[in-house]
Design an enzyme around this catalytic site. Structure first.
Site, PDB file in Angstrom:
ATOM      1  N   TYR A 119      -2.737  -0.633  10.798  1.00 22.46           N
ATOM      2  CA  TYR A 119      -2.090  -0.576   8.864  1.00 22.46           C
ATOM      3  C   TYR A 119      -1.287  -0.092   8.368  1.00 22.46           C
ATOM      4  O   TYR A 119      -0.641  -1.116   7.495  1.00 22.46           O
ATOM      5  CB  TYR A 119      -3.589  -0.260   8.203  1.00 22.46           C
ATOM      6  CG  TYR A 119      -4.091  -0.702   7.214  1.00 22.46           C
ATOM      7  CD1 TYR A 119      -4.132  -1.558   6.023  1.00 22.46           C
ATOM      8  CD2 TYR A 119      -3.921   0.653   5.891  1.00 22.46           C
ATOM      9  CE1 TYR A 119      -4.257  -2.318   4.971  1.00 22.46           C
ATOM     10  CE2 TYR A 119      -4.029   0.560   4.496  1.00 22.46           C
ATOM     11  CZ  TYR A 119      -3.593  -1.438   4.436  1.00 22.46           C
ATOM     12  OH  TYR A 119      -4.120  -1.457   2.848  1.00 22.46           O
ATOM     13  N   SER A 130       0.560  -1.424   0.002  1.00 25.04           N
ATOM     14  CA  SER A 130      -0.428   0.016   0.015  1.00 25.04           C
ATOM     15  C   SER A 130       0.857   1.098  -0.029  1.00 25.04           C
ATOM     16  O   SER A 130       2.285   1.316   0.207  1.00 25.04           O
ATOM     17  CB  SER A 130      -0.316  -0.202   1.412  1.00 25.04           C
ATOM     18  OG  SER A 130      -1.545   1.160   1.648  1.00 25.04           O
TER      19      SER A 130
END
Ligand SMILES: NC(=O)c1ccc[n+]([C@@H]2O[C@H](COP(=O)([O-])OP(=O)(O)OC[C@H]3O[C@@H](n4cnc5c(N)ncnc54)[C@H](OP(=O)(O)O)[C@@H]3O)[C@@H](O)[C@H]2O)c1
Length: 239
Positions: free
Chosen positions: A137, A124
Protein backbone atom coordinates in the site's frame (compact mmCIF):
# COMPACT_ATOMS: atom_id res chain seq x y z
CA UNK A 1 -20.49 25.08 -12.44
CA UNK A 2 -17.93 22.35 -12.94
CA UNK A 3 -18.28 18.77 -14.10
CA UNK A 4 -16.70 16.55 -11.44
CA UNK A 5 -15.70 12.86 -11.43
CA UNK A 6 -15.06 11.04 -8.14
CA UNK A 7 -13.81 7.45 -8.37
CA UNK A 8 -14.59 5.23 -5.40
CA UNK A 9 -17.58 7.48 -4.80
CA UNK A 10 -19.76 4.71 -3.36
CA UNK A 11 -18.41 4.96 0.17
CA UNK A 12 -16.30 6.77 2.73
CA UNK A 13 -14.15 9.67 1.57
CA UNK A 14 -15.30 9.49 -2.07
CA UNK A 15 -18.97 9.63 -1.07
CA UNK A 16 -18.34 12.69 1.13
CA UNK A 17 -16.39 14.47 -1.65
CA UNK A 18 -19.08 13.74 -4.25
CA UNK A 19 -21.93 14.88 -1.99
CA UNK A 20 -20.03 18.04 -1.07
CA UNK A 21 -19.50 19.02 -4.73
CA UNK A 22 -23.14 18.16 -5.56
CA UNK A 23 -24.43 20.25 -2.63
CA UNK A 24 -22.53 23.22 -4.10
CA UNK A 25 -24.35 22.82 -7.42
CA UNK A 26 -21.69 21.01 -9.44
CA UNK A 27 -22.49 18.29 -11.95
CA UNK A 28 -21.07 15.15 -10.28
CA UNK A 29 -20.42 11.61 -11.53
CA UNK A 30 -19.43 8.87 -9.08
CA UNK A 31 -17.68 5.73 -10.31
CA UNK A 32 -16.89 2.41 -8.64
CA UNK A 33 -17.47 -1.32 -9.00
CA UNK A 34 -20.67 -1.54 -6.90
CA UNK A 35 -23.60 0.24 -8.51
CA UNK A 36 -25.85 -0.12 -5.43
CA UNK A 37 -23.29 1.74 -3.30
CA UNK A 38 -22.99 4.51 -5.90
CA UNK A 39 -26.77 4.84 -6.01
CA UNK A 40 -26.82 5.25 -2.23
CA UNK A 41 -24.35 8.16 -2.60
CA UNK A 42 -26.59 9.68 -5.28
CA UNK A 43 -29.85 9.37 -3.32
CA UNK A 44 -31.79 12.61 -3.21
CA UNK A 45 -29.36 14.43 -5.50
CA UNK A 46 -28.54 14.79 -9.20
CA UNK A 47 -25.30 12.75 -8.93
CA UNK A 48 -24.86 10.27 -11.81
CA UNK A 49 -23.48 6.76 -11.26
CA UNK A 50 -21.13 4.76 -13.47
CA UNK A 51 -19.94 1.20 -12.80
CA UNK A 52 -16.21 0.97 -13.41
CA UNK A 53 -13.14 -0.94 -12.28
CA UNK A 54 -10.33 1.64 -12.23
CA UNK A 55 -7.73 -1.04 -13.01
CA UNK A 56 -9.34 -1.68 -16.42
CA UNK A 57 -8.15 0.81 -19.07
CA UNK A 58 -11.10 0.30 -21.44
CA UNK A 59 -13.62 0.81 -18.64
CA UNK A 60 -11.84 3.94 -17.40
CA UNK A 61 -11.56 5.39 -20.92
CA UNK A 62 -15.29 4.82 -21.44
CA UNK A 63 -16.03 6.99 -18.39
CA UNK A 64 -14.70 10.04 -20.21
CA UNK A 65 -17.29 10.27 -22.98
CA UNK A 66 -17.56 13.95 -22.04
CA UNK A 67 -14.85 16.12 -20.46
CA UNK A 68 -14.55 16.72 -16.72
CA UNK A 69 -13.22 19.92 -15.12
CA UNK A 70 -12.31 18.21 -11.84
CA UNK A 71 -11.12 14.60 -11.60
CA UNK A 72 -10.74 13.12 -8.12
CA UNK A 73 -8.89 9.77 -8.18
CA UNK A 74 -10.04 8.44 -4.83
CA UNK A 75 -10.63 4.70 -5.43
CA UNK A 76 -8.24 2.62 -3.37
CA UNK A 77 -7.92 -0.42 -1.16
CA UNK A 78 -5.75 -1.26 1.83
CA UNK A 79 -3.65 -4.37 2.32
CA UNK A 80 -2.15 -5.31 5.69
CA UNK A 81 0.52 -7.98 5.25
CA UNK A 82 4.20 -8.40 5.95
CA UNK A 83 6.48 -8.50 2.90
CA UNK A 84 7.78 -11.96 3.84
CA UNK A 85 4.21 -13.37 3.72
CA UNK A 86 3.00 -11.47 0.65
CA UNK A 87 1.97 -13.47 -2.44
CA UNK A 88 2.82 -11.75 -5.73
CA UNK A 89 -0.83 -11.29 -6.65
CA UNK A 90 -1.51 -9.29 -3.46
CA UNK A 91 1.41 -6.99 -4.33
CA UNK A 92 0.26 -6.61 -7.93
CA UNK A 93 -3.43 -6.06 -7.08
CA UNK A 94 -2.52 -3.43 -4.49
CA UNK A 95 -0.45 -1.53 -7.04
CA UNK A 96 -3.13 -1.98 -9.70
CA UNK A 97 -5.93 -0.30 -7.77
CA UNK A 98 -3.97 2.30 -5.79
CA UNK A 99 -1.40 3.37 -8.39
CA UNK A 100 -2.31 2.18 -11.90
CA UNK A 101 -5.94 3.15 -11.22
CA UNK A 102 -4.86 6.75 -10.58
CA UNK A 103 -2.63 6.76 -13.68
CA UNK A 104 -5.46 5.49 -15.91
CA UNK A 105 -7.96 7.94 -14.42
CA UNK A 106 -5.66 10.96 -14.82
CA UNK A 107 -4.49 9.93 -18.31
CA UNK A 108 -8.07 9.62 -19.59
CA UNK A 109 -9.18 12.72 -17.67
CA UNK A 110 -6.46 14.82 -19.25
CA UNK A 111 -7.42 14.08 -22.84
CA UNK A 112 -10.10 16.73 -23.04
CA UNK A 113 -9.41 18.74 -19.90
CA UNK A 114 -9.20 22.48 -20.48
CA UNK A 115 -7.46 25.34 -18.66
CA UNK A 116 -8.55 25.54 -15.03
CA UNK A 117 -8.78 21.75 -14.86
CA UNK A 118 -7.99 19.97 -11.61
CA UNK A 119 -6.50 16.51 -11.08
CA UNK A 120 -6.65 15.48 -7.41
CA UNK A 121 -5.46 12.16 -5.99
CA UNK A 122 -6.50 10.90 -2.58
CA UNK A 123 -3.12 9.59 -1.52
CA UNK A 124 -2.21 8.95 2.14
CA UNK A 125 0.30 9.61 4.90
CA UNK A 126 1.55 6.25 3.56
CA UNK A 127 2.69 8.33 0.54
CA UNK A 128 5.08 10.16 2.87
CA UNK A 129 6.31 7.44 5.22
CA UNK A 130 6.43 3.67 5.46
CA UNK A 131 5.04 1.37 8.12
CA UNK A 132 5.09 -2.28 9.17
CA UNK A 133 2.56 -4.47 7.28
CA UNK A 134 1.73 -1.82 4.67
CA UNK A 135 4.62 -2.17 2.20
CA UNK A 136 2.47 -2.75 -0.89
CA UNK A 137 0.00 0.00 0.00
CA UNK A 138 2.79 2.43 0.93
CA UNK A 139 4.73 1.62 -2.25
CA UNK A 140 1.61 2.31 -4.32
CA UNK A 141 0.80 5.52 -2.43
CA UNK A 142 4.42 6.75 -2.66
CA UNK A 143 4.08 6.05 -6.39
CA UNK A 144 0.94 8.18 -6.56
CA UNK A 145 2.94 11.10 -5.23
CA UNK A 146 5.66 10.56 -7.84
CA UNK A 147 2.97 10.53 -10.50
CA UNK A 148 1.30 13.67 -9.12
CA UNK A 149 4.54 15.64 -8.79
CA UNK A 150 5.65 14.72 -12.32
CA UNK A 151 2.30 15.18 -14.01
CA UNK A 152 1.95 18.57 -12.29
CA UNK A 153 4.98 19.77 -14.25
CA UNK A 154 3.68 18.29 -17.52
CA UNK A 155 0.29 20.04 -17.30
CA UNK A 156 1.31 23.34 -15.72
CA UNK A 157 1.52 25.23 -19.03
CA UNK A 158 -2.04 24.08 -19.89
CA UNK A 159 -3.41 25.85 -16.79
CA UNK A 160 -4.20 22.52 -15.15
CA UNK A 161 -3.06 21.57 -11.64
CA UNK A 162 -2.35 18.13 -10.23
CA UNK A 163 -2.20 17.64 -6.46
CA UNK A 164 -2.56 15.01 -3.75
CA UNK A 165 -4.36 14.97 -0.43
CA UNK A 166 -2.60 12.77 2.15
CA UNK A 167 -4.92 11.81 5.00
CA UNK A 168 -3.95 9.87 8.13
CA UNK A 169 -6.49 7.37 9.51
CA UNK A 170 -9.97 8.47 8.46
CA UNK A 171 -13.15 7.14 10.04
CA UNK A 172 -14.42 5.07 7.09
CA UNK A 173 -14.79 1.34 6.37
CA UNK A 174 -11.08 1.30 5.45
CA UNK A 175 -10.08 3.10 8.67
CA UNK A 176 -12.24 0.72 10.74
CA UNK A 177 -10.75 -2.28 8.89
CA UNK A 178 -7.32 -1.13 10.08
CA UNK A 179 -8.65 -1.12 13.67
CA UNK A 180 -10.13 -4.61 13.21
CA UNK A 181 -6.81 -5.83 11.84
CA UNK A 182 -4.98 -4.61 14.98
CA UNK A 183 -7.68 -6.14 17.23
CA UNK A 184 -7.24 -9.53 15.61
CA UNK A 185 -3.46 -9.43 15.33
CA UNK A 186 -2.84 -8.29 18.92
CA UNK A 187 -5.98 -9.72 20.52
CA UNK A 188 -7.13 -6.31 21.79
CA UNK A 189 -10.60 -4.84 22.43
CA UNK A 190 -11.76 -2.31 19.82
CA UNK A 191 -11.21 0.82 21.95
CA UNK A 192 -7.58 -0.13 22.69
CA UNK A 193 -6.95 -1.07 19.05
CA UNK A 194 -8.38 2.27 17.92
CA UNK A 195 -6.13 4.11 20.39
CA UNK A 196 -3.14 2.27 18.89
CA UNK A 197 -4.18 3.06 15.32
CA UNK A 198 -4.59 6.77 15.99
CA UNK A 199 -1.48 6.83 18.21
CA UNK A 200 0.61 8.18 15.32
CA UNK A 201 -1.68 11.19 14.97
CA UNK A 202 -0.67 13.92 17.46
CA UNK A 203 -4.38 14.81 17.79
CA UNK A 204 -5.11 11.20 18.85
CA UNK A 205 -8.33 10.80 16.90
CA UNK A 206 -9.62 9.48 13.60
CA UNK A 207 -9.98 12.11 10.89
CA UNK A 208 -13.50 12.95 9.72
CA UNK A 209 -14.35 12.59 6.01
CA UNK A 210 -15.42 16.25 5.98
CA UNK A 211 -11.88 17.27 6.96
CA UNK A 212 -10.55 15.49 3.85
CA UNK A 213 -13.33 16.95 1.71
CA UNK A 214 -12.37 20.50 2.79
CA UNK A 215 -8.82 19.93 1.48
CA UNK A 216 -10.17 18.65 -1.84
CA UNK A 217 -12.51 21.62 -2.12
CA UNK A 218 -9.57 23.99 -1.64
CA UNK A 219 -7.38 22.25 -4.25
CA UNK A 220 -10.32 22.33 -6.69
CA UNK A 221 -10.93 26.04 -6.13
CA UNK A 222 -9.87 28.92 -8.37
CA UNK A 223 -7.90 30.31 -5.41
CA UNK A 224 -5.63 27.23 -5.55
CA UNK A 225 -4.60 27.92 -9.17
CA UNK A 226 -0.95 28.29 -8.17
CA UNK A 227 -0.87 25.19 -5.92
CA UNK A 228 0.59 22.46 -8.11
CA UNK A 229 2.39 19.18 -7.45
CA UNK A 230 1.60 19.53 -3.76
CA UNK A 231 0.97 16.83 -1.14
CA UNK A 232 -1.51 18.28 1.34
CA UNK A 233 -1.27 16.32 4.58
CA UNK A 234 -4.53 16.04 6.55
CA UNK A 235 -3.15 14.13 9.48
CA UNK A 236 -3.26 16.23 12.65
CA UNK A 237 0.47 16.82 12.32
CA UNK A 238 1.48 13.16 11.89
CA UNK A 239 3.72 14.11 8.99
N1 LIG B 1 -9.69 5.55 5.51
C1 LIG B 1 -8.43 5.88 5.71
O1 LIG B 1 -7.93 5.80 6.85
C2 LIG B 1 -7.58 6.43 4.58
C3 LIG B 1 -6.39 7.08 4.92
C4 LIG B 1 -5.58 7.61 3.90
C5 LIG B 1 -5.98 7.46 2.59
N2 LIG B 1 -7.14 6.81 2.29
C6 LIG B 1 -7.47 6.68 0.88
O2 LIG B 1 -8.72 7.29 0.64
C7 LIG B 1 -9.37 6.66 -0.46
C8 LIG B 1 -10.79 6.30 -0.08
O3 LIG B 1 -10.75 5.39 1.02
P1 LIG B 1 -11.95 5.19 2.06
O4 LIG B 1 -11.37 5.29 3.41
O5 LIG B 1 -13.11 6.03 1.69
O6 LIG B 1 -12.22 3.65 1.83
P2 LIG B 1 -13.49 2.85 1.29
O7 LIG B 1 -14.71 3.30 1.99
O8 LIG B 1 -13.09 1.43 1.35
O9 LIG B 1 -13.60 3.35 -0.22
C9 LIG B 1 -12.82 2.87 -1.25
C10 LIG B 1 -13.63 3.01 -2.52
O10 LIG B 1 -12.84 2.61 -3.64
C11 LIG B 1 -13.63 1.81 -4.49
N3 LIG B 1 -12.79 0.88 -5.21
C12 LIG B 1 -11.95 -0.04 -4.70
N4 LIG B 1 -11.36 -0.75 -5.68
C13 LIG B 1 -11.85 -0.24 -6.84
C14 LIG B 1 -11.63 -0.53 -8.21
N5 LIG B 1 -10.79 -1.51 -8.61
N6 LIG B 1 -12.30 0.19 -9.15
C15 LIG B 1 -13.17 1.17 -8.77
N7 LIG B 1 -13.39 1.49 -7.50
C16 LIG B 1 -12.75 0.80 -6.55
C17 LIG B 1 -14.60 1.09 -3.56
O11 LIG B 1 -15.82 0.75 -4.22
P3 LIG B 1 -16.11 -0.68 -4.90
O12 LIG B 1 -15.48 -1.70 -3.98
O13 LIG B 1 -17.57 -0.72 -5.00
O14 LIG B 1 -15.43 -0.61 -6.22
C18 LIG B 1 -14.87 2.14 -2.50
O15 LIG B 1 -15.98 2.94 -2.83
C19 LIG B 1 -8.49 5.45 -0.83
O16 LIG B 1 -7.66 5.77 -1.92
C20 LIG B 1 -7.65 5.25 0.42
O17 LIG B 1 -6.42 4.62 0.14
C21 LIG B 1 -7.95 6.30 3.26
Amino acid sequence: MSRVLVTGGGSGIGRAIAQDFAARGHDVVVAGRTLAALEETAQGSAISCRAVDVTDKAQVDALFDAPFDIVVANAGAGTAMRVRDMPLDVWQNTLAVNLTGVFLTFQAGLREMGAGGRLIAIASTASLKGGANIAAYAAAKHGVLGLVRSLAIEVARDGITCNAVCPGFVDTDMGQAAVTNVMERLDLPRDKAERMVVGGNPMRRMIDVDEVTAAVRFLASHEASMVNGHALSVSGGEI
